[in-house]
Design a protein around this motif. Structure first.
Motif, PDB file in Angstrom:
ATOM      1  N   TYR A 144       0.155  -8.398 -16.911  1.00 46.08           N
ATOM      2  CA  TYR A 144       1.533  -8.185 -16.491  1.00 46.08           C
ATOM      3  C   TYR A 144       1.999  -9.323 -15.594  1.00 46.08           C
ATOM      4  N   ASP A 145       3.113  -9.958 -15.982  1.00 45.06           N
ATOM      5  CA  ASP A 145       3.628 -11.113 -15.248  1.00 45.06           C
ATOM      6  C   ASP A 145       4.658 -10.755 -14.174  1.00 45.06           C
ATOM      7  N   GLY A 146       4.935  -9.492 -13.965  1.00 48.05           N
ATOM      8  CA  GLY A 146       5.854  -9.069 -12.918  1.00 48.05           C
ATOM      9  C   GLY A 146       7.288  -8.847 -13.368  1.00 48.05           C
ATOM     10  N   ARG A 147       7.597  -9.154 -14.621  1.00 45.90           N
ATOM     11  CA  ARG A 147       8.939  -8.918 -15.168  1.00 45.90           C
ATOM     12  C   ARG A 147       9.308  -7.450 -15.059  1.00 45.90           C
ATOM     13  N   GLU A 148      10.496  -7.157 -14.593  1.00 40.17           N
ATOM     14  CA  GLU A 148      10.911  -5.763 -14.419  1.00 40.17           C
ATOM     15  C   GLU A 148      11.714  -5.255 -15.605  1.00 40.17           C
ATOM     16  N   LYS A 149      11.160  -5.431 -16.802  1.00 33.42           N
ATOM     17  CA  LYS A 149      11.752  -4.885 -18.022  1.00 33.42           C
ATOM     18  C   LYS A 149      10.672  -4.863 -19.097  1.00 33.42           C
ATOM     19  N   GLY A 150      10.891  -4.043 -20.110  1.00 31.14           N
ATOM     20  CA  GLY A 150       9.973  -3.991 -21.238  1.00 31.14           C
ATOM     21  C   GLY A 150       8.901  -2.920 -21.111  1.00 31.14           C
ATOM     22  N   GLY A 151       8.114  -2.812 -22.174  1.00 25.44           N
ATOM     23  CA  GLY A 151       7.091  -1.777 -22.276  1.00 25.44           C
ATOM     24  C   GLY A 151       5.979  -1.888 -21.253  1.00 25.44           C
ATOM     25  N   THR A 152       5.573  -3.111 -20.948  1.00 23.99           N
ATOM     26  CA  THR A 152       4.499  -3.280 -19.964  1.00 23.99           C
ATOM     27  C   THR A 152       4.979  -2.827 -18.589  1.00 23.99           C
ATOM     28  N   PHE A 153       6.185  -3.206 -18.212  1.00 25.41           N
ATOM     29  CA  PHE A 153       6.759  -2.768 -16.939  1.00 25.41           C
ATOM     30  C   PHE A 153       6.851  -1.239 -16.903  1.00 25.41           C
ATOM     31  N   TYR A 154       7.344  -0.642 -17.987  1.00 27.93           N
ATOM     32  CA  TYR A 154       7.466   0.812 -18.082  1.00 27.93           C
ATOM     33  C   TYR A 154       6.106   1.480 -17.871  1.00 27.93           C
ATOM     34  N   THR A 155       5.080   0.952 -18.517  1.00 23.93           N
ATOM     35  CA  THR A 155       3.749   1.548 -18.445  1.00 23.93           C
ATOM     36  C   THR A 155       3.158   1.397 -17.046  1.00 23.93           C
ATOM     37  N   ILE A 156       3.310   0.225 -16.452  1.00 19.34           N
ATOM     38  CA  ILE A 156       2.833  -0.008 -15.077  1.00 19.34           C
ATOM     39  C   ILE A 156       3.534   0.967 -14.120  1.00 19.34           C
ATOM     40  N   ARG A 157       4.846   1.099 -14.271  1.00 16.13           N
ATOM     41  CA  ARG A 157       5.622   1.994 -13.404  1.00 16.13           C
ATOM     42  C   ARG A 157       5.153   3.445 -13.554  1.00 16.13           C
ATOM     43  N   LYS A 158       4.902   3.880 -14.801  1.00 17.00           N
ATOM     44  CA  LYS A 158       4.408   5.251 -15.039  1.00 17.00           C
ATOM     45  C   LYS A 158       3.046   5.458 -14.373  1.00 17.00           C
ATOM     46  N   ALA A 159       2.167   4.468 -14.507  1.00 13.64           N
ATOM     47  CA  ALA A 159       0.829   4.572 -13.903  1.00 13.64           C
ATOM     48  C   ALA A 159       0.931   4.636 -12.379  1.00 13.64           C
ATOM     49  N   LYS A 160       1.784   3.799 -11.796  1.00 11.47           N
ATOM     50  CA  LYS A 160       1.969   3.823 -10.337  1.00 11.47           C
ATOM     51  C   LYS A 160       2.484   5.183  -9.879  1.00 11.47           C
ATOM     52  N   ALA A 161       3.411   5.769 -10.630  1.00  9.87           N
ATOM     53  CA  ALA A 161       3.976   7.073 -10.278  1.00  9.87           C
ATOM     54  C   ALA A 161       2.909   8.165 -10.278  1.00  9.87           C
ATOM     55  N   GLN A 162       1.860   7.981 -11.078  1.00 12.46           N
ATOM     56  CA  GLN A 162       0.766   8.960 -11.141  1.00 12.46           C
ATOM     57  C   GLN A 162      -0.421   8.534 -10.282  1.00 12.46           C
ATOM     58  N   ASN A 163      -0.248   7.492  -9.484  1.00 10.95           N
ATOM     59  CA  ASN A 163      -1.320   6.971  -8.604  1.00 10.95           C
ATOM     60  C   ASN A 163      -2.563   6.560  -9.387  1.00 10.95           C
ATOM     61  N   ILE A 164      -2.352   6.027 -10.581  1.00 11.37           N
ATOM     62  CA  ILE A 164      -3.463   5.541 -11.390  1.00 11.37           C
ATOM     63  C   ILE A 164      -3.742   4.100 -10.976  1.00 11.37           C
ATOM     64  N   PRO A 165      -4.994   3.785 -10.682  1.00  9.44           N
ATOM     65  CA  PRO A 165      -5.330   2.402 -10.302  1.00  9.44           C
ATOM     66  C   PRO A 165      -5.030   1.436 -11.448  1.00  9.44           C
ATOM     67  N   ILE A 166      -4.507   0.274 -11.076  1.00 10.36           N
ATOM     68  CA  ILE A 166      -4.125  -0.750 -12.052  1.00 10.36           C
ATOM     69  C   ILE A 166      -4.859  -2.043 -11.729  1.00 10.36           C
ATOM     70  N   VAL A 167      -5.474  -2.607 -12.740  1.00 10.68           N
ATOM     71  CA  VAL A 167      -6.104  -3.925 -12.618  1.00 10.68           C
ATOM     72  C   VAL A 167      -5.278  -4.875 -13.482  1.00 10.68           C
ATOM     73  N   ASN A 168      -4.742  -5.916 -12.854  1.00  8.53           N
ATOM     74  CA  ASN A 168      -3.923  -6.895 -13.589  1.00  8.53           C
ATOM     75  C   ASN A 168      -4.745  -8.147 -13.822  1.00  8.53           C
ATOM     76  N   VAL A 169      -4.937  -8.502 -15.094  1.00 13.21           N
ATOM     77  CA  VAL A 169      -5.737  -9.691 -15.442  1.00 13.21           C
ATOM     78  C   VAL A 169      -4.851 -10.900 -15.747  1.00 13.21           C
ATOM     79  N   PHE A 170      -3.578 -10.840 -15.345  1.00 13.68           N
ATOM     80  CA  PHE A 170      -2.641 -11.938 -15.599  1.00 13.68           C
ATOM     81  C   PHE A 170      -3.086 -13.192 -14.860  1.00 13.68           C
TER      82      PHE A 170
END
Length: 170
Positions: A144-170
């Motif tokens: 994830y490059d930090g863009r605030e649009k698109g499917g990746t942003f949507y998925t990251i936002r959903k995971a954050k809302a559920q307190n799911i840990p995120i590892v970004n390999v960007f």
């Protein structure tokens, strides 16, 4: 083995606690590809070390297929790793290039499970697929490059809302 989502949810075979999902952009810079693959492999092995055995990929071109290929490669050394394909609709790859369609078909053949969320395309099908992946995982590995649009942003936002840990390999 293909299963439509309704059949699948009745027979759910994997634990959310032992499952991670992938999300990422469709294009990975060619100059960074090997670096991203190494970071991806390290993230998967770290998740494995913390009890994750199941990995869900949405099988889109770009990072999703790269992640699926990483799981297939790691299965040689870690045979208990499971690759789960979350396909948004039948025919997802119909507009892929010849090369990407061959990769897609080859990966589907070796996936441990293939879950098809819809018989046909509909406007929200990709977002529903992303939501399915988040709702069925306890970790998210992304590119994830930090863009605030698109499917990746949507998925990251959903995971954050559920307190799911995120590892970004960007």
């Amino acid at each position: 083995m293909y299963q439509l989502i309704d059949d699948y949810m009745e027979q759910r075979k994997f634990s959310r606690a032992a499952t991670a999902a992938f999300t990422g952009h469709r294009f990975v810079d060619a100059a960074q590809r090997e670096h991203v693959k190494k970071r991806l492999s390290n993230a998967v092995l770290d998740a494995y070390g913390h009890g994750i055995r199941n990995f869900i990929s949405g099988f889109a071109i770009g990072f999703d297929m790269m992640a699926a290929e990483a799981i297939v490669s790691l299965k040689r050394s870690y045979p208990d790793i499971t690759l789960i394909a979350a396909i948004p609709f039948k025919g997802q790859a119909s507009r892929f290039s010849f090369y990407d369609r061959k990769r897609y078909d080859r990966l589907l053949e070796v996936a441990d499970e293939v879950i098809v969320l819809s018989e046909s395309y509909y406007p929200r099908c990709f977002l529903d697929r992303d939501e399915f992946m988040v709702n069925n995982s306890s970790k998210l590995i992304g590119y994830y490059d930090g863009r605030e649009k698109g499917g990746t942003f949507y998925t990251i936002r959903k995971a954050k809302a559920q307190n799911i840990p995120i590892v970004n390999v960007f």
